[in-house]
Motif scaffolding. Structure first.
Motif: not given
Length: 475
Positions: A95-98, A125-126, A141-145
């Protein structure tokens, strides 16, 4: 509690400390998120190095490396070549990249607040720099929960710590305010309450003791006010007692003077030329003394009688005043001058104007005589379109500083040694009763001049007819 100074200070302290902690919380939670993401990048880099060391890794080991790094895949760019090192199925689209390589503080805070208030789990994505320059970049890539849960846990710990710090700080400040401010203020209040119960007791006047500069200044100002008020109350008490005594003396003196009036008829019958010349002045003096006693009795009731306005030939009044003061001057080298038009008439209370002029001329005579030198006293008058002006001047040494500072104040503005200051105070009150003004025009080494200003206004003299042999004549 809330209405007290210390209670409100306690609440304000807690609020301000919490606001300060919130200002600290926002960047700290952003910093925590950045450290969290960087730690995931570091773990992913370690996992990718394990794969680079051995190209043949089992699927189970690859899954365990990704699970330990808490990411779905790892991309490592080395030597301009972008290479997918580790990968696993992703539950949803990214959904987003940082990109943490050039992120500003504002961007970090914005992204942290957005993640903290977004409860929906997403895949992001980081991108960052590999540790120890082991490549150009690393991407995961990782989940934010789990990130959000960690941020919430960290935020709660920060808030709890802030609350404890606020409570301890507020309590310590509460004790400090109680000891340094509230207790001294309460002491001042107790002094004021004790003084209010008996303001004439000088022992109740506060003594400045505070070590705080502002509070000590307040105590010193309060002490000055209490000293002045106590002095004023004592003076008013003495004046009240004196007024009662004067009223009693005036009552008895009036009776004696009234009896003396009965003997003036026989004096007027004397054939002695000197007695015939002085008898009318004696009669006038006794009459004025009786009127003065009656006025003093009225003054003792705190009400000066209103002036009885009538047409008065000013030259006659001034002549009587000067004749009396000339006798009091005796052999002293003192001359008197009159500059009053013989036809000048004013509309006033003759007895009250006589008292005013007598007080002014008497003060002038005493000032000149106390100087030990000769001098002159002059009374002049002028008539203008809307007012009359009477000037009483002398060539004495001028008024002393104490008299100037307390002019027209009874028992404080004495113009001569041993004087009470009542003469000027009474004169000013009588002139005010006529709607006029009594003021000091000048004073100095060359002498003193007082000016009486009597307005005409609606009281301007009317031409009243007199009758001579049945025919009206006017002046």
């Amino acid at each position: 509690m809330l209405n007290s100074l210390s209670g409100r200070f306690l609440i304000l302290t807690i609020i301000f400390v919490m606001l300060a902690e919130i200002l600290i919380f926002v960047p700290s939670i952003a910093r925590f998120r950045e450290d969290y993401l960087l730690s995931r990048l570091e773990r992913a880099q370690i996992a990718s190095l394990a794969l680079l060391a051995d190209d043949m890794i089992s699927p189970d080991l690859e899954e365990e490396l990704l699970r330990n790094a808490e990411v779905f895949n790892v991309v490592l760019r080395r030597d301009e070549a972008r290479q997918l090192i580790l990968s696993a199925p992703m539950p949803q689209q990214i959904s987003d990249s940082f990109d943490l390589r050039g992120a500003t503080a504002f961007q970090l805070i914005r992204d942290a607040m957005a993640r903290l208030f977004d409860p929906d789990p997403k895949v992001i994505r980081v991108i960052g720099n590999p540790v120890r320059e082991a490549g150009l970049l690393i991407e995961v890539t990782m989940e934010t929960s789990e990130l959000r849960d960690a941020m919430i846990d960290y935020g709660l710990r920060i808030l709890i710590l802030s609350a404890v710090i606020s409570a301890v700080t507020a309590f310590l400040l509460f004790l400090a305010v109680q000891a340094l401010l509230v207790r001294p203020i309460k002491g001042v209040v107790r002094h004021m309450q004790a003084y209010a119960r008996d303001p004439e007791d000088a022992r109740r006047i506060i003594k400045p003791e505070s070590g705080l500069r502002e509070l000590r200044e307040a105590e010193e100002a309060l002490e000055t006010m209490q000293v002045q008020l106590t002095g004023s109350l004592k003076q008013k008490e003495r004046l009240a007692q004196l007024g009662g005594a004067v009223a009693k003396v005036s009552h008895d003196l009036r009776n004696m003077l009234t009896s003396a009036q009965l003997f003036t008829d026989r004096i007027e019958m004397s054939q002695d030329p000197g007695v015939k010349r002085m008898a009318p002045k004696l009669v006038n003096s006794i009459t004025r003394a009786v009127h003065l006693c009656e006025a003093t009795l009225a003054f003792g009731k705190a009400e000066e009688p209103a002036p009885r306005l009538e047409r008065v030939v000013l030259a006659d009044l001034v002549s009587d005043v000067i004749d009396s003061e000339r006798l009091s001057a005796g052999e002293h080298d003192l001359s008197f001058a009159e500059d009053i038009p013989s036809t000048l008439q004013i509309r006033a209370d003759s007895e009250q104007i006589y008292r005013v002029l007598a007080n002014l001329v008497r003060n002038a005579r005493q000032a000149v005589m106390q100087s030990g030198e000769g001098g002159e006293i002059s009374v002049a008058a002028q008539e203008h379109e809307d007012h009359w002006v009477i000037l009483v001047s002398d060539t004495g040494p001028g008024l002393p500083k104490k008299a100037l500072d307390n002019l027209f104040r009874p028992f404080q503005g004495g113009v001569s040694k041993g004087g009470t200051g009542l003469g000027l105070a009474i004169a000013q009150e009588l002139i005010r009763g006529h709607g006029g003004q009594l003021r000091l025009k000048k004073t100095g080494e060359s002498g003193t001049v007082f000016e009486i200003d009597l307005p005409k206004g609606d009281l301007e003299l009317a031409i009243e007819p007199e009758f001579d042999n049945g025919e009206a004549v006017t002046h």
